[in-house]
Structures are given as C-alpha cells and as structure tokens.
Motif scaffolding. Structure first.
Motif, PDB file in Angstrom:
ATOM      1  N   GLY A  72      -8.091   0.437  -3.324  1.00 29.32           N
ATOM      2  CA  GLY A  72      -6.736   0.166  -2.841  1.00 29.32           C
ATOM      3  C   GLY A  72      -5.680   0.936  -3.613  1.00 29.32           C
ATOM      4  O   GLY A  72      -5.883   2.080  -4.033  1.00 29.32           O
ATOM      5  N   ASP A  73      -4.549   0.288  -3.816  1.00 28.94           N
ATOM      6  CA  ASP A  73      -3.400   0.943  -4.460  1.00 28.94           C
ATOM      7  C   ASP A  73      -3.732   1.465  -5.854  1.00 28.94           C
ATOM      8  O   ASP A  73      -2.996   2.252  -6.416  1.00 28.94           O
ATOM      9  N   LEU A  74      -4.837   0.964  -6.406  1.00 31.50           N
ATOM     10  CA  LEU A  74      -5.212   1.293  -7.770  1.00 31.50           C
ATOM     11  C   LEU A  74      -6.041   2.580  -7.871  1.00 31.50           C
ATOM     12  O   LEU A  74      -6.009   3.270  -8.882  1.00 31.50           O
TER      13      LEU A  74
ATOM     14  N   GLY B  37      -9.176  17.379  -2.365  1.00 35.89           N
ATOM     15  CA  GLY B  37      -8.398  16.939  -3.528  1.00 35.89           C
ATOM     16  C   GLY B  37      -8.618  15.474  -3.848  1.00 35.89           C
ATOM     17  O   GLY B  37      -9.424  14.785  -3.223  1.00 35.89           O
ATOM     18  N   MET B  38      -7.901  15.029  -4.866  1.00 35.75           N
ATOM     19  CA  MET B  38      -7.949  13.615  -5.264  1.00 35.75           C
ATOM     20  C   MET B  38      -6.675  12.965  -4.738  1.00 35.75           C
ATOM     21  O   MET B  38      -5.645  13.615  -4.628  1.00 35.75           O
ATOM     22  N   ARG B  39      -6.746  11.673  -4.431  1.00 34.44           N
ATOM     23  CA  ARG B  39      -5.597  11.020  -3.805  1.00 34.44           C
ATOM     24  C   ARG B  39      -5.525   9.573  -4.229  1.00 34.44           C
ATOM     25  O   ARG B  39      -6.553   8.925  -4.455  1.00 34.44           O
ATOM     26  N   ARG B  40      -4.295   9.068  -4.370  1.00 36.02           N
ATOM     27  CA  ARG B  40      -4.106   7.611  -4.477  1.00 36.02           C
ATOM     28  C   ARG B  40      -3.196   7.234  -3.323  1.00 36.02           C
ATOM     29  O   ARG B  40      -2.126   7.800  -3.169  1.00 36.02           O
ATOM     30  N   GLN B  41      -3.649   6.315  -2.500  1.00 36.26           N
ATOM     31  CA  GLN B  41      -2.810   5.885  -1.385  1.00 36.26           C
ATOM     32  C   GLN B  41      -2.306   4.480  -1.654  1.00 36.26           C
ATOM     33  O   GLN B  41      -3.028   3.659  -2.220  1.00 36.26           O
TER      34      GLN B  41
ATOM     35  N   GLU C 126      -4.386   0.119   5.306  1.00 35.89           N
ATOM     36  CA  GLU C 126      -5.715   0.445   5.860  1.00 35.89           C
ATOM     37  C   GLU C 126      -6.648   1.009   4.791  1.00 35.89           C
ATOM     38  O   GLU C 126      -7.850   0.750   4.800  1.00 35.89           O
ATOM     39  N   ASN C 127      -6.059   1.775   3.895  1.00 38.68           N
ATOM     40  CA  ASN C 127      -6.846   2.380   2.824  1.00 38.68           C
ATOM     41  C   ASN C 127      -7.445   1.289   1.923  1.00 38.68           C
ATOM     42  O   ASN C 127      -8.633   1.299   1.601  1.00 38.68           O
ATOM     43  N   ALA C 128      -6.603   0.300   1.553  1.00 35.47           N
ATOM     44  CA  ALA C 128      -7.074  -0.777   0.670  1.00 35.47           C
ATOM     45  C   ALA C 128      -8.158  -1.598   1.380  1.00 35.47           C
ATOM     46  O   ALA C 128      -9.163  -1.988   0.793  1.00 35.47           O
ATOM     47  N   ARG C 129      -7.932  -1.829   2.657  1.00 34.71           N
ATOM     48  CA  ARG C 129      -8.873  -2.614   3.456  1.00 34.71           C
ATOM     49  C   ARG C 129     -10.246  -1.914   3.546  1.00 34.71           C
ATOM     50  O   ARG C 129     -11.276  -2.484   3.215  1.00 34.71           O
ATOM     51  N   GLU C 130     -10.217  -0.665   3.956  1.00 32.10           N
ATOM     52  CA  GLU C 130     -11.469   0.081   4.143  1.00 32.10           C
ATOM     53  C   GLU C 130     -12.175   0.310   2.807  1.00 32.10           C
ATOM     54  O   GLU C 130     -13.403   0.243   2.724  1.00 32.10           O
TER      55      GLU C 130
END
Ligand SMILES: Cc1cc2nc3c(=O)[nH]c(=O)nc-3n(C[C@H](O)[C@H](O)[C@H](O)COP(=O)(O)OP(=O)(O)OC[C@H]3O[C@@H](n4cnc5c(N)ncnc54)[C@H](O)[C@@H]3O)c2cc1C
Length: 395
Positions: free
Chosen positions: A279-281, A291-295, A299-303
């Motif tokens: 998730g956000d972390l 690349g590397m990503r933090r979203q 939906e990102n946290a859920r998946e």
C-alpha cells in the motif's frame, strides 16, 4: 507472549485485503490484525467526498469490512491498538497495551500520514489534516460553525475537500491556496488543469493561485493565514492537504525503511524474509511501466494486500503486476487515471471536449503512451484503457 503465524500491522484497506487473502489460502494459521484507529477497515476515500457532502451519515456505507468478519474467520482483530515497537531480528511486536506478539510472518500496512508544512501555527485549533475518520468528523463539525474555510494545497485531496465543502454548505466561503498557477498541475496537462481550475472558480471556490503558505495566525484557534507574498487572509478553519509521508516510524533506521518508502521485491517482500510491505508504504518495482514506484492510491493498496497475503501463506508466489491506477471525484466531475502521471506529457491526444466534461486524453512521452486520463468514463472504458496501455507497453 502471544504467538502467531501471521501479524498484520495496520487495519486500512491493505491490511484488510492481506487478511482476506491469508484466510483464502490458509484456513488454519493464526492471524492477528492490529489497527491504531478505532474502526474496522473503512472506505477512506469517501472521507473527502460524500462524508463531507451528505447531511446524514450512514456508517454502514463507509465500512469496507463488517467487523464481525474477523471473529467469524478466526482472526484476532485489535482496533484502537498501535504496534509501538517492532523487533525484526526476534520477530516480536509490542502493542500499545504492553502485550507482545511473536510472529512468523508479518505484513507492514501502516499507510501514510499527512505532511505538516514547516511554518508557524501548524498545531493551532481549527487547522485540520484529513486522513482518518476522526479527522473527518472533526472537519464536518467545525465546518458547520464556520463561514470561511481555506484549503491549502492544489492536489487531489485539496481539490476534493474544497469541492465537497462547497457542496456541503453553499453559504460558506471556500478558498484554495496553491503555489502553482493551476490546480492538479502535478497530474494534468496544462490545458486540462486550466479547465479544472476554471471549473472550481465557476463553482464558487475562491482561488489564491501562485501563493505559498507562510504561517497560521491565532492564539489557540486559527484567525488568519499568512502568505509568503505578504498577504493575510482571514479564515476560521483550514484544511492542509500538502502531501503525505509513509508511516515508517516502526522500522526507522532499518533496511525496511528507505527515503521513498519500504523497499520490496516483485513479491512485495522486504529484504527481511517473511516480512512484506504494501500500500502507501511500499516502494515496489513496477513490472509494467518500469522503475520503482510508491503509490498512495486505493486500488494499489487493495491489490497489494491480496498479493502479499497470498504470498505470506507460502501456498502462492505471485508477482505484483498492476498498472498504476487511481480516480478522483470533485463536484460532478469524475476522472480516472490509468498509467503513469508523474511526468508532464510531451504530447496529448484529446478525444471529446473539456467543455462537455466528457473526454479521453492520452499522455505520451515522445511517441510512448504513458497514461490515459478519462473524464466521465465507465468502468468498462477504464478496463479498456488498461488493456490499451498494456498493449502499448508490449505486455
Ligand atoms: C481523504 C482521502 C481520500 C482519498 N481518496 C482517494 C481516491 O479517491 N482514490 C484513490 O485511489 N485513493 C484515495 N485516497 C488514498 C487511499 O485511501 C490510500 O492510498 C489507501 O487508504 C492506502 O491504504 P493502506 O492500507 O496502505 O493505508 P491506510 O489506509 O492509511 O491504512 C493504514 C492504517 O494503519 C494504521 N497504523 C499506522 N501505524 C500503525 C501502527 N504502528 N500500529 C497499528 N496501526 C497503525 C493507520 O492508523 C491506518 O488505519 C484517499 C485518501 C484520503 C486520506
């Protein structure tokens, strides 16, 4: 000492989905979910939307999971409880009530917290940072008695809050202070951002653009807001929405904490075997866009919760492979963002028109399609956009 096969730290959407996935693949393993907030996982994204707009709140609408689900699935869920220490070597977590949990595997799902600008008066009464249900209740309550509210920031959260407050109480003066010349400039091309900014003005939001925050004034409660250009604006309530930071205090000064989040591999596992971050972390490898990503999106946290939970059981080994995606709602606008919006496009292909509020904008970097923005689209159109982008990426 409590002993558990799985410990999930943080009861947001990520933590909730990790629990669900663990139970799907491991019916017997012992699981503890620890959440600092008083509530079972809820739809945080509603807090800046209908939670502010609606006259009567229907708590059921906000619940993501019925809290009875946890005992029914033999998950020891502890809300209103924070993990205060984490000993990674010994695999022990200490809870706020003094209890300790020894775990085999853990998932870090602590989410993020609002950033506080480094100016005077950030702790004054009536200066609100909207992250939790508690903050949202406070904001609702305060807004009922105020005539003049300032939203500081021009990103997604700031725009949603400004629009919702305006809809909540038409008599209230709602202003937005943003240091750039257009709202949502971080995500949108200039033309679309200009259109959105105009839409806010048309809907009665007072815009202070190109103005930066210098400080909040007041003895105990906010009275005025100072701008860097020397202006002083009267406001009885401010909502600060100037970005956030990952809640990494528990793992500070360990390899599980980095400048951009908690680094994980394709399977969302940190460099400590058996400890996952989501998730956000999570700072994760984006297998589709590179690349590397933090979203910091729902939906990102859920998946990621589903993927990490499944991987934790050892019965699955799934790579996280989703396109970045988020959406926003403000007034009667709905925008869906598929792909990477972290860079200004070098070219935009627009189908439809801003004026009709119904359009699709394809964002290119050179000749590479990087993002598809859909206004007033359907879930089916969003899915087609995902397929189109994946195909364009050769995936
Ligand atoms: C007002 C608002 C509106 C939003 N709207 C949208 C939207 O429209 N679309 C979108 O895509 N995204 C939206 N988001 C973002 C989305 O909600 C987040 O990306 C998502 O909630 C992240 O989920 P998470 O599980 O990683 O973290 P969180 O939802 O932040 O949950 C983390 C939980 O962990 C708890 N915690 C932290 N530290 C500890 C500890 N030490 N011990 C125990 N518990 C701890 C926190 O209290 C929190 O309850 C919005 C966010 C906010 C705040």
């Amino acid at each position: 000492m409590i002993q558990r096969d799985y410990l999930i730290i943080g009861a947001g959407i990520g933590g909730a989905c990790a629990c669900e996935a663990i139970r799907k693949h491991d019916k017997r393993g012992s699981v503890t979910l620890v959440g600092a907030e008083a509530y079972a996982p809820y739809k945080r994204w509603l807090l800046s939307k209908s939670f502010l707009r609606e006259k009567t709140l229907v708590p059921r609408k906000y619940a993501e999971v019925d809290e009875r689900w946890y005992p029914a699935h033999k998950i020891d869920a502890r809300f209103n409880t924070a993990v205060t220490q984490l000993n990674i070597d010994r695999r022990v977590a200490v809870l706020g009530n003094g209890e300790s949990v020894e775990f085999n595997k853990a998932c870090l799902a602590m989410g993020s917290r609002p950033g506080r600008p480094p100016v005077a008066g950030v702790g004054l009464g009536n200066v609100i940072y909207l992250r939790s249900m508690r903050d949202a209740f406070a904001l609702r309550e305060m807004a009922e008695h105020e005539k003049n509210v300032m939203v500081v920031g021009g990103g997604l959260l700031a725009c949603e809050v400004a629009a919702s407050l305006r809809q909540m109480k038409m008599k209230m003066k709602v202003s937005v202070m943003h240091r750039h010349g257009t709202l949502l400039n971080r995500y949108l091309d200039f033309e679309t951002a200009t259109w959105v900014t105009g839409y806010f003005a048309k809907n009665g939001v007072t815009l202070l653009l190109g103005e930066s925050l210098n400080g909040f004034e007041g003895k105990t409660v906010l009275r005025n807001i100072q701008t860097k250009s020397g202006n002083r604006v009267a406001a009885g309530l401010a909502v600060v929405a100037c970005g956030g930071e990952p809640n990494l205090d528990l793992v500070r000064n360990t390899p599980l904490s980095g400048p951009h989040g908690s680094p994980v591999n394709d399977y969302l596992e940190t460099e400590e075997k058996g400890i996952y971050a989501i998730g956000d972390l999570a700072f994760y490898p984006d297998r589709l866009m590179g690349g590397m990503r933090r979203q910091t999106h729902w939906e990102n946290a859920r998946e990621q919760g589903f993927v990490a939970g499944a991987n934790m059981t050892g019965k699955k080994r799934i790579r996280y492979e989703q396109l970045p995606y988020f959406w926003t709602e403000m007034f009667d606008l709905r925008l869906d963002f598929v792909g990477d919006f972290t860079m200004q496009p070098t070219r935009v292909d627009l189908t439809g028109t801003h004026a009709k509020k119904k359009f699709t904008a394809r964002y290119y970097q050179g000749d590479r399609l990087r993002g598809i923005l859909i206004s007033a689209g359907t879930p089916k159109q969003v899915e087609s956009a995902k397929t189109e982008l994946k195909r364009a990426l050769g995936k």
